[in-house]
Design an enzyme around this catalytic site. Structure first.
Site, short mmCIF file in Angstrom:
data_model
loop_
_atom_site.label_atom_id
_atom_site.label_comp_id
_atom_site.label_asym_id
_atom_site.label_seq_id
_atom_site.Cartn_x
_atom_site.Cartn_y
_atom_site.Cartn_z
N LYS A 158 67.58 -7.66 -14.08
CA LYS A 158 66.54 -6.87 -13.40
C LYS A 158 65.55 -7.80 -12.75
CE LYS A 158 65.25 -2.58 -12.78
NZ LYS A 158 66.08 -1.38 -12.61
N GLY A 179 59.69 16.55 -12.38
CA GLY A 179 59.86 15.59 -11.29
C GLY A 179 60.95 16.05 -10.34
N VAL A 180 60.56 16.38 -9.12
CA VAL A 180 61.55 16.83 -8.13
C VAL A 180 61.55 15.89 -6.93
CG1 VAL A 180 61.69 19.24 -8.85
CG2 VAL A 180 59.91 18.58 -7.23
N GLY A 181 61.66 14.59 -7.23
CA GLY A 181 61.81 13.57 -6.19
C GLY A 181 63.26 13.50 -5.78
N SER A 182 63.73 12.30 -5.41
CA SER A 182 65.09 12.17 -4.87
C SER A 182 66.13 12.72 -5.85
CB SER A 182 65.43 10.71 -4.61
OG SER A 182 64.35 10.03 -4.09
N VAL A 183 66.01 12.35 -7.13
CA VAL A 183 67.04 12.78 -8.08
C VAL A 183 66.78 14.21 -8.56
CG1 VAL A 183 68.18 12.30 -10.27
CG2 VAL A 183 67.46 10.40 -8.82
N GLY A 184 65.55 14.46 -9.00
CA GLY A 184 65.22 15.78 -9.59
C GLY A 184 65.54 16.93 -8.64
P1 NAD Z 1 61.24 9.62 -7.00
O1 NAD Z 1 60.05 8.71 -6.89
O2 NAD Z 1 61.96 10.03 -5.77
O3 NAD Z 1 60.82 10.96 -7.76
C1 NAD Z 1 60.01 11.01 -8.89
C2 NAD Z 1 59.20 12.29 -8.80
O4 NAD Z 1 58.47 12.45 -10.02
C3 NAD Z 1 58.17 12.30 -7.67
O5 NAD Z 1 58.30 13.50 -6.93
C4 NAD Z 1 56.83 12.20 -8.39
O6 NAD Z 1 55.79 12.87 -7.71
C5 NAD Z 1 57.17 12.89 -9.70
N1 NAD Z 1 56.29 12.57 -10.82
C6 NAD Z 1 55.67 11.40 -11.12
N2 NAD Z 1 54.94 11.56 -12.25
C7 NAD Z 1 55.13 12.82 -12.68
C8 NAD Z 1 54.66 13.56 -13.79
N3 NAD Z 1 53.83 13.04 -14.69
N4 NAD Z 1 55.03 14.86 -13.91
C9 NAD Z 1 55.85 15.43 -13.01
N5 NAD Z 1 56.33 14.76 -11.92
C10 NAD Z 1 55.97 13.48 -11.77
O7 NAD Z 1 62.21 8.90 -8.05
P2 NAD Z 1 63.76 9.19 -8.26
O8 NAD Z 1 64.54 8.20 -7.48
O9 NAD Z 1 64.03 10.65 -8.10
O10 NAD Z 1 63.93 8.78 -9.79
C11 NAD Z 1 63.46 9.64 -10.82
C12 NAD Z 1 63.65 8.95 -12.17
O11 NAD Z 1 65.03 8.66 -12.37
C13 NAD Z 1 62.93 7.60 -12.31
O12 NAD Z 1 62.53 7.46 -13.67
C14 NAD Z 1 64.02 6.60 -11.99
O13 NAD Z 1 63.76 5.35 -12.62
C15 NAD Z 1 65.21 7.27 -12.60
N6 NAD Z 1 66.48 6.86 -11.98
C16 NAD Z 1 66.68 7.01 -10.66
C17 NAD Z 1 67.89 6.64 -10.09
C18 NAD Z 1 68.15 6.82 -8.61
O14 NAD Z 1 69.32 6.66 -8.19
N7 NAD Z 1 67.15 7.14 -7.82
C19 NAD Z 1 68.91 6.11 -10.90
C20 NAD Z 1 68.70 5.98 -12.27
C21 NAD Z 1 67.46 6.36 -12.81
#
Ligand code: NAD
Length: 349
Positions: free
Chosen positions: A81, A182-187
């Site tokens: 990492k 959390g409804v970002g990229s993954v959610g």
């Molecule tokens: P992202 O930044 O696109 O989405 C995260 C979302 O969570 C955002 O919309 C943010 O506003 C929201 N958030 C932050 N704090 C919050 C809280 N206290 N309560 C509710 N919502 C909150 O990130 P992502 O890429 O969707 O990744 C989400 C998680 O999954 C992270 O922990 C990341 O490390 C993990 N992850 C992601 C991937 C990937 O391929 N993107 C792979 C493995 C693990």
């Protein structure tokens, strides 16, 4: 002042490197936990840390997590990492990214980098000017590559389906109540797949506008981001932050399954036992969220077709089922079962 070897999170890491480039302002740590199965692969994070020691701790913990994740995903990769310490008022300049690329190149392939929090596909393109040991580049033509998040979402969705089968004994998410944190990229990707199958969703995000827009699109309920951990549902899917499962929060959960993408969901190892004691089925985070790294790995290894990526992601439910079966048989928390399986795979059993 203690040496890296004395840090509580030092876990016989093979090597830990500190990089400093005065000209670009780069300060970075690269930790390589294990190369037993192959090059230490794991993303690089761009983050502002209150203390430099926190950045080292993050690199130590996250690189060990990558060893476990890559091993459990069946990939010929070890765990590493990178962490770039963001400084106030500092831009993530091409010079800084190039300096990080040179740092990666200097390790001769022992560490392979990719996107993580605070980094984009465009940043990987900059880094790739200085090193070959980078993945997560834009997909060219038919080749595997690009943003891994939709594939992480696919794996998490399949993992949630497996958990539903394990705990509720049903084969579909139709009518199953899922609280998504959390409804970002993954959610968002997970929520869309579940909604298409008829799951009953409650969504929360600190970015309220984002949660509201998705709730309207999917006909889902909204919860306050502080309250989502206590929503009564079948599944809690954490897709935002780590360390959300604590003695306090676990005591208040009103779900029978926890399954989501967020890394390092358990605040401490004891929290895995706490979930187990409450009869909650837990999908170890590094097993269920491996979809993205599978995509990134096959891109780096040049073995990728989209079909192969999806075939390997399709193995996540079976791996989770094996962990839960072993957990039931031995009375050991799923988190401990997964750790032991991963340790055996990296020759540390
Ligand atoms: P992202 O930044 O696109 O989405 C995260 C979302 O969570 C955002 O919309 C943010 O506003 C929201 N958030 C932050 N704090 C919050 C809280 N206290 N309560 C509710 N919502 C909150 O990130 P992502 O890429 O969707 O990744 C989400 C998680 O999954 C992270 O922990 C990341 O490390 C993990 N992850 C992601 C991937 C990937 O391929 N993107 C792979 C493995 C693990």
């Amino acid at each position: 002042m203690s040496a890296v070897w004395d840090f509580a999170d030092f876990d016989d890491h093979e090597h830990v490197h500190m990089f400093r480039d005065r000209a670009s302002g780069l300060t970075a740590v690269v930790a390589v936990h294990s190369t037993h199965l192959g090059p230490g692969a794991g993303g690089v994070r761009y983050w502002r840390y209150p203390d430099k020691a926190d950045a080292i701790v993050d690199a130590l913990r996250l690189s060990r997590g990558m060893s476990y994740k890559n091993a459990m995903a069946g990939l010929p990769l070890g765990g590493g990492k990178g962490v770039i310490l963001a400084e106030e008022g500092q831009a993530k300049s091409p010079e800084l990214l190039a300096a990080f690329g040179r740092a990666v190149e200097s390790l001769g392939g022992a560490y392979v980098t990719a996107e993580d929090v605070g980094m984009s596909v465009a940043d990987m393109v900059e880094i790739a000017r200085a090193t070959r040991h980078v993945s997560g580049l834009p997909a060219a033509g038919d080749k595997v590559g690009g943003n891994p998040s939709p594939l992480t979402a696919l794996g998490v969705y399949l993992g949630i389906r497996a958990a539903i089968r394990e705990k509720l004994g049903v084969d579909s998410a139709s009518g199953v109540r899922v609280a998504v944190q959390g409804v970002g990229s993954v959610g968002a990707g997970v929520a869309r797949r579940l909604a298409a199958e008829g799951a009953v969703l409650t969504l929360a995000d600190v970015d309220l506008a984002r949660a509201k827009a998705l709730a309207e699109e999917l006909g889902a309920d909204l919860a306050d981001s502080a309250a989502i951990m206590e929503v009564e549902a079948d599944v809690l899917s954490p897709n935002a932050l780590g360390a959300i499962l604590t003695e306090e929060s676990i005591g208040k959960l009103k779900v029978s399954i926890v399954a989501g993408a967020a890394n390092n969901q358990l605040a401490t190892e004891a929290d895995g036992q706490r979930l187990h004691d409450r009869g909650i089925v837990y999908a170890p985070d590094y097993v269920i969220n491996a979809g993205g790294i599978i995509n990134v790995a096959l891109e780096y290894l040049g073995q990728g077709s989209h079909e192969e990526v999806e075939r390997r992601i399709g193995q996540i439910p079976g791996r989770l089922a094996d962990i839960w079966a072993e957990s039931r048989a031995s009375g050991t928390p799923a988190s401990d079962v997964a750790d032991r399986m991963a340790q055996a795979l990296i020759g540390r059993g």
